[in-house]
Design a protein around this motif. Sequence first.
Motif, mmCIF file in Angstrom:
data_model
loop_
_atom_site.group_PDB
_atom_site.id
_atom_site.type_symbol
_atom_site.label_atom_id
_atom_site.label_comp_id
_atom_site.label_asym_id
_atom_site.label_seq_id
_atom_site.Cartn_x
_atom_site.Cartn_y
_atom_site.Cartn_z
ATOM 1 N N THR A 36 17.051 54.902 44.129
ATOM 2 C CA THR A 36 16.789 55.263 42.741
ATOM 3 C C THR A 36 15.344 54.907 42.406
ATOM 4 O O THR A 36 14.674 54.199 43.167
ATOM 5 N N ASP A 37 14.882 55.404 41.263
ATOM 6 C CA ASP A 37 13.527 55.078 40.803
ATOM 7 C C ASP A 37 13.498 53.633 40.300
ATOM 8 O O ASP A 37 14.272 53.261 39.406
ATOM 9 N N VAL A 38 12.598 52.822 40.834
ATOM 10 C CA VAL A 38 12.517 51.400 40.481
ATOM 11 C C VAL A 38 11.056 51.013 40.292
ATOM 12 O O VAL A 38 10.220 51.244 41.166
ATOM 13 N N THR A 39 10.752 50.447 39.127
ATOM 14 C CA THR A 39 9.430 49.877 38.881
ATOM 15 C C THR A 39 9.494 48.398 38.514
ATOM 16 O O THR A 39 8.468 47.732 38.469
ATOM 17 N N ASN A 40 10.708 47.897 38.241
ATOM 18 C CA ASN A 40 10.875 46.478 37.933
ATOM 19 C C ASN A 40 12.311 46.076 38.224
ATOM 20 O O ASN A 40 13.156 46.906 38.596
ATOM 21 N N ASN A 41 12.600 44.803 38.061
ATOM 22 C CA ASN A 41 13.937 44.288 38.371
ATOM 23 C C ASN A 41 15.000 44.844 37.426
ATOM 24 O O ASN A 41 16.160 44.988 37.799
ATOM 25 N N ARG A 42 14.613 45.182 36.211
ATOM 26 C CA ARG A 42 15.556 45.734 35.244
ATOM 27 C C ARG A 42 16.112 47.078 35.713
ATOM 28 O O ARG A 42 17.294 47.389 35.475
ATOM 29 N N ASP A 43 15.286 47.878 36.378
ATOM 30 C CA ASP A 43 15.764 49.165 36.894
ATOM 31 C C ASP A 43 16.871 48.981 37.920
ATOM 32 O O ASP A 43 17.809 49.790 37.984
ATOM 33 N N ILE A 44 16.771 47.931 38.736
ATOM 34 C CA ILE A 44 17.821 47.658 39.722
ATOM 35 C C ILE A 44 19.117 47.252 39.025
ATOM 36 O O ILE A 44 20.213 47.724 39.376
ATOM 37 N N LEU A 45 19.007 46.368 38.021
ATOM 38 C CA LEU A 45 20.204 45.951 37.276
ATOM 39 C C LEU A 45 20.834 47.144 36.558
ATOM 40 O O LEU A 45 22.077 47.268 36.511
ATOM 41 N N ARG A 46 20.012 48.008 36.005
ATOM 42 C CA ARG A 46 20.533 49.194 35.310
ATOM 43 C C ARG A 46 21.256 50.115 36.291
ATOM 44 O O ARG A 46 22.334 50.642 35.978
ATOM 45 N N ALA A 47 20.683 50.317 37.485
ATOM 46 C CA ALA A 47 21.320 51.181 38.475
ATOM 47 C C ALA A 47 22.661 50.593 38.926
ATOM 48 O O ALA A 47 23.653 51.322 39.090
ATOM 49 N N LYS A 48 22.714 49.272 39.139
ATOM 50 C CA LYS A 48 23.977 48.639 39.525
ATOM 51 C C LYS A 48 25.026 48.787 38.425
ATOM 52 O O LYS A 48 26.205 49.035 38.708
ATOM 53 N N ASN A 49 24.609 48.631 37.175
ATOM 54 C CA ASN A 49 25.536 48.755 36.052
ATOM 55 C C ASN A 49 26.156 50.149 36.007
ATOM 56 O O ASN A 49 27.382 50.313 35.858
ATOM 57 N N ILE A 50 25.305 51.187 36.156
ATOM 58 C CA ILE A 50 25.806 52.567 36.138
ATOM 59 C C ILE A 50 26.732 52.822 37.323
ATOM 60 O O ILE A 50 27.793 53.458 37.189
ATOM 61 N N ALA A 51 26.364 52.324 38.499
ATOM 62 C CA ALA A 51 27.172 52.549 39.699
ATOM 63 C C ALA A 51 28.528 51.858 39.597
ATOM 64 O O ALA A 51 29.558 52.430 39.985
ATOM 65 N N ILE A 52 28.566 50.645 39.085
ATOM 66 C CA ILE A 52 29.829 49.910 38.970
ATOM 67 C C ILE A 52 30.781 50.637 38.025
ATOM 68 O O ILE A 52 31.982 50.794 38.316
ATOM 69 N N ILE A 53 30.266 51.096 36.887
ATOM 70 C CA ILE A 53 31.121 51.815 35.929
ATOM 71 C C ILE A 53 31.659 53.101 36.554
ATOM 72 O O ILE A 53 32.858 53.422 36.428
ATOM 73 N N ALA A 54 30.806 53.843 37.236
ATOM 74 C CA ALA A 54 31.228 55.112 37.830
ATOM 75 C C ALA A 54 32.258 54.893 38.945
ATOM 76 O O ALA A 54 33.257 55.636 39.036
ATOM 77 N N ILE A 55 32.042 53.917 39.803
ATOM 78 C CA ILE A 55 32.982 53.648 40.898
ATOM 79 C C ILE A 55 34.326 53.194 40.341
ATOM 80 O O ILE A 55 35.389 53.620 40.821
ATOM 81 N N LYS A 56 34.310 52.322 39.317
ATOM 82 C CA LYS A 56 35.567 51.858 38.721
ATOM 83 C C LYS A 56 36.353 53.020 38.122
ATOM 84 O O LYS A 56 37.585 53.124 38.290
ATOM 85 N N LYS A 57 35.676 53.936 37.416
ATOM 86 C CA LYS A 57 36.360 55.094 36.844
ATOM 87 C C LYS A 57 36.943 55.985 37.944
ATOM 88 O O LYS A 57 38.088 56.469 37.828
ATOM 89 N N ALA A 58 36.183 56.213 39.003
ATOM 90 C CA ALA A 58 36.676 57.049 40.091
ATOM 91 C C ALA A 58 37.868 56.411 40.789
ATOM 92 O O ALA A 58 38.853 57.104 41.128
ATOM 93 N N PHE A 59 37.832 55.115 41.003
ATOM 94 C CA PHE A 59 38.959 54.426 41.647
ATOM 95 C C PHE A 59 40.195 54.450 40.751
ATOM 96 O O PHE A 59 41.327 54.677 41.233
ATOM 97 N N ASP A 60 40.026 54.231 39.447
ATOM 98 C CA ASP A 60 41.171 54.245 38.536
ATOM 99 C C ASP A 60 41.814 55.630 38.492
ATOM 100 O O ASP A 60 43.050 55.758 38.451
#
Length: 296
Positions: free
Chosen positions: A244-268
Amino acid sequence: MFDDYNFYDSLKKIGVKLQEWLDAIILNLPNFVLAILVFVLFLILARYLSRVLDRLLRIRIKQVSIRRMIIKVLKLVVVLIGFFVALGLLNLDKVLTTVLASAGVVGLAIGLALQGTLNNTFSGVILSFLPEIQIGDWIETNSYAGQVIDINLRNIKIKQSDNNYVIIPNSKIVEEPFKNFTSTPRSRVILDCGIAYSSNLEFARQLTLETIEKIFPPNPNEEVEFMYTEFGDSSINFVIRFWTDVTNNRDILRAKNIAIIAIKKAFDANHITIPFPIRTIDFSNNLSLNKPESDQ
């Protein structure tokens, strides 16, 4: 009469001395004028070179304090050269030797007294020419992470994600490794998770890959990677790595947050369980201390 003789003799000697000085001044007047002209020319040259250097440094160095320091050093060097050339034209070799010796001793004493300060100063000059770290970059170094706000002759100021500032000496940055998130436009994000032992591993893997690729489409030569890593206590664990596009540590946290929500919805939606540790407590105790003793 003796006193009058001594008085006139002293006046005569003073007159002779003044006449010698006047003759020396007249003889050395051309050299004196030439020395002044040379020194003035070096002053003009120092001003001109400083302007040229300032234009060149503006392209490479954003730090105003670093640019000013380099320009002042250049001016000082040019003026000192002009001063020594002027002394040479006046045939003041002994004075020139004395000045150089004194400057060497004073420079050595100042260098020993300001060893740590000079170390940070030279480190600041080195950092100003490094393309790997610039003002505005998000870096991670010396157990701190934040945006570079300023680089001066003594330290680097970074602003952390909690809005607090950290001041790090320049020598620490030069001597220790640092990580620059801004130097690359894309970065790989690593996310760990786990699924129940009863899950279909092939289906879970394909579902996770499709979910992540839909949200974070990879560029050419990039690949979303999914690997099962271990048999955990209550789950089969896996790691997924995506770009993903990353310029600071916040971008990594944001990407993880989006991925966790999406994976949880798909698994449910597909009845895939993300288990959590369960403890079973057994209250049966055949060795209870309160058990009545049998009759003897």
